[in-house]
Scaffold this active site. Structure first.
Site, PDB file in Angstrom:
ATOM      1  N   GLY A  37       0.862  -1.187   0.000  1.00 56.68           N
ATOM      2  CA  GLY A  37       0.000   0.000   0.000  1.00 56.68           C
ATOM      3  C   GLY A  37       0.893   1.231   0.000  1.00 56.68           C
ATOM      4  O   GLY A  37       1.068   1.923  -1.003  1.00 56.68           O
ATOM      5  N   CYS A  86      -9.269  21.349  18.013  1.00 53.25           N
ATOM      6  CA  CYS A  86      -9.256  21.699  19.428  1.00 53.25           C
ATOM      7  C   CYS A  86      -8.699  20.554  20.275  1.00 53.25           C
ATOM      8  O   CYS A  86      -9.397  19.984  21.105  1.00 53.25           O
ATOM      9  CB  CYS A  86     -10.679  22.055  19.853  1.00 53.25           C
ATOM     10  SG  CYS A  86     -10.773  22.682  21.510  1.00 53.25           S
ATOM     11  N   TYR A 144      -2.445   6.487   3.733  1.00 52.38           N
ATOM     12  CA  TYR A 144      -3.032   6.701   5.054  1.00 52.38           C
ATOM     13  C   TYR A 144      -3.140   8.193   5.349  1.00 52.38           C
ATOM     14  O   TYR A 144      -2.976   8.629   6.487  1.00 52.38           O
ATOM     15  CB  TYR A 144      -2.238   5.948   6.139  1.00 52.38           C
ATOM     16  CG  TYR A 144      -2.004   4.505   5.741  1.00 52.38           C
ATOM     17  CD1 TYR A 144      -3.068   3.604   5.732  1.00 52.38           C
ATOM     18  CD2 TYR A 144      -0.761   4.057   5.294  1.00 52.38           C
ATOM     19  CE1 TYR A 144      -2.887   2.288   5.312  1.00 52.38           C
ATOM     20  CE2 TYR A 144      -0.575   2.745   4.878  1.00 52.38           C
ATOM     21  CZ  TYR A 144      -1.628   1.873   4.890  1.00 52.38           C
ATOM     22  OH  TYR A 144      -1.446   0.579   4.475  1.00 52.38           O
TER      23      TYR A 144
HETATM   24  C1  LIG Z   1      -2.452  -2.603   5.518  1.00 51.20           C
HETATM   25  C2  LIG Z   1      -2.281  -3.887   4.818  1.00 51.20           C
HETATM   26  C3  LIG Z   1      -1.437  -3.978   3.719  1.00 51.20           C
HETATM   27  C4  LIG Z   1      -0.594  -2.822   3.219  1.00 51.20           C
HETATM   28  O1  LIG Z   1       0.415  -2.442   4.091  1.00 51.20           O
HETATM   29  P1  LIG Z   1       1.489  -1.309   3.644  1.00 51.20           P
HETATM   30  O2  LIG Z   1       2.349  -1.170   4.822  1.00 51.20           O
HETATM   31  O3  LIG Z   1       0.727  -0.076   3.341  1.00 51.20           O
HETATM   32  O4  LIG Z   1       2.217  -1.825   2.455  1.00 51.20           O
HETATM   33  C5  LIG Z   1      -1.366  -5.192   3.063  1.00 51.20           C
HETATM   34  N1  LIG Z   1      -2.082  -6.267   3.481  1.00 51.20           N
HETATM   35  C6  LIG Z   1      -2.902  -6.210   4.543  1.00 51.20           C
HETATM   36  C7  LIG Z   1      -3.668  -7.410   4.928  1.00 51.20           C
HETATM   37  C8  LIG Z   1      -3.025  -5.026   5.248  1.00 51.20           C
HETATM   38  O5  LIG Z   1      -3.824  -4.984   6.312  1.00 51.20           O
END
Ligand SMILES: *Cc1c(COP(=O)(O)O)cnc(C)c1O
Length: 427
Positions: A283, A350, A379
């Site tokens: 991600g 706040c 994120y």
């Molecule tokens: C959050 C997540 C990812 C991605 O993680 P990154 O650190 O953003 O690469 C992949 N697989 C699962 C199951 C996740 O929960």
């Protein structure tokens, strides 16, 4: 000046993203504003494709759910890791192929299992109980769901405790000692067909050894499953590769990750005589560095420290508050000016914890300046809220030398949406 971030540079005092002046963007679209480089996004996917030419790369949608970006990722051949019915609808709309989608989650609703079965996506079962639920649901629908199992490999990765997910104390996955038994159960259940294993050990991991350790453990389990007559068609090693948020950090590349885990995978497969598809679920390392978060300075307050009050805080960029995360800050209209003073950048919420950046040495900051927070693509917007009466901001895509709106900002009607005041209170 921006290290390996070739999409960013300074010119005549202004910060540019793929040649587009971000100060102009702040003027045209207003602030706060998320701005993404299409070129950088496509390049990040290509790095993975080159490092893992035979694997399927799934984007972890929770990192960024913008439809235009998902569409680009689909064009680049990515699949998706989704964690909810909402995320499944998004990737469907983005045109991602359902065969390249894995439905994850540690506590799925029955409706979500139904939706996943109906869509024909593979499902990662996070517990024995969920496997049983899935078997009932799919049987009732007269379907057979392909199911993988989320393994808790009990591997520790050096990262923030809130984003370590592979420890035995974590809520995720089936303890690795129980995997073989659960797999055996699945082989005899109606409505499900076990096809492989899945793990994800955590996020923002800056070394490759924990990935290698997890991969070795996964291959060991695959061996035991094959030994008892099970079939392994996919091995999903999750996401988690970290990025260099601060100029002092070194982050491994997808090629480094490949050098670490591909030999473990390939040797293991050869020994077992199996040829499953390898899957990865990045991600952050796909999307984080593609995006700037622009804010405007409302006030500079010289108090105990020099506070810079900008027009957005943890409502739109929660990571500093949630994980004490570092995002590099650049005064976008003074991008190549000499750093002069220490500032702490705070938002309008706040809460005392609403700090975007602490003790940063920056050029002299004044009211009206534009502050860019770097690496905000993962994120960032996806965690945004409307807390404290702050509507969510627009998002813009820079590609082909121009900027296009890819999400409208919200107005105050967002606070009224769905609210009901019972008539008796209106007298
Ligand atoms: C959050 C997540 C990812 C991605 O993680 P990154 O650190 O953003 O690469 C992949 N697989 C699962 C199951 C996740 O929960």
């Amino acid at each position: 000046m921006f290290g390996t971030k070739e999409h960013l540079r300074a010119q005549e005092g202004h910060l540019l993203i793929d040649g587009v002046d971000v100060v102009d963007l702040a003027g045209e679209f207003g602030t706060p504003l998320y701005v993404t480089s299409e070129k950088r996004l496509r390049e990040n996917v290509r790095l993975y494709r080159e490092a893992f030419p035979e694997s399927w790369i799934y984007f972890a949608v929770k990192a960024n759910g913008n439809l235009a970006l998902l569409r680009i990722l689909a064009e680049e051949g990515m699949g998706a890791d989704v964690f909810s019915a909402g995320e499944l609808s998004l990737v469907r709309m983005a045109g991602m192929p359902m065969e390249k989608v894995l439905f994850n989650g540690n506590s799925k609703r029955i409706e979500e299992l139904k939706m996943a079965v109906e869509a024909g996506v593979r499902i990662s079962a996070d517990s024995r109980d969920e496997l049983l639920a899935l078997s009932e649901v799919a049987s009732e629908m007269g379907q057979e769901a392909e199911v993988a199992f989320r393994v808790n490999p009990d591997v520790s990765a050096t990262t923030h405790p809130k984003i370590a997910t592979g420890l035995k104390t974590s809520k995720f996955g089936i303890p690795w000692r129980e995997i073989v038994e659960v797999y055996r159960t699945a082989m005899s259940l109606e409505g499900v067909r076990p096809i492989g294993l899945h793990c994800h050990i955590g996020s923002q991991i800056l070394e490759t050894s924990p990935f290698e350790e997890a991969a070795a453990r996964m291959m060991e389990l695959a061996g035991e499953i094959v030994g008892m007559g099970g079939e392994i068609e996919m091995m999903d090693f999750g996401g988690g590769l970290g990025i260099a948020y601060s100029p002092e950090t070194q982050a491994p590349t997808p090629a480094d990750l490949a050098a670490g885990i591909l030999p473990v995978f390939k040797d293991g497969c050869q020994k077992l005589g199996i040829s499953p598809r390898m899957i990865l679920e990045p991600g952050r390392s796909i999307v984080a560095d593609t995006t700037l978060f622009l804010t405007r300075v409302n006030v500079v307050k010289r108090a105990h420290v020099n506070f810079v009050g900008v027009d957005a805080g943890f409502n739109l960029l929660a990571r500093p508050m949630l994980y004490d995360a570092y995002h590099h800050a650049v005064v976008a209209n003074k991008a190549d000016h000499k750093p002069e003073e220490k500032y702490t950048i705070v938002g309008p919420i706040c809460e005392s914890g609403d700090v975007l950046a602490k003790d940063r040495t920056l050029p002299k900051v004044e009211r009206g300046d534009i502050v860019a927070m770097l690496d905000a693509g993962a994120y960032g917007f996806s965690m945004a809220s409307v807390y404290n009466g702050q509507p969510r901001c627009p998002e813009v895509l820079v590609g082909g030398g121009r900027a296009e709106l890819i999400r409208r900002g919200e107005d105050r009607s967002v606070f009224l949406a769905g609210q009901i005041v019972p008539p008796r209170l209106l007298k």
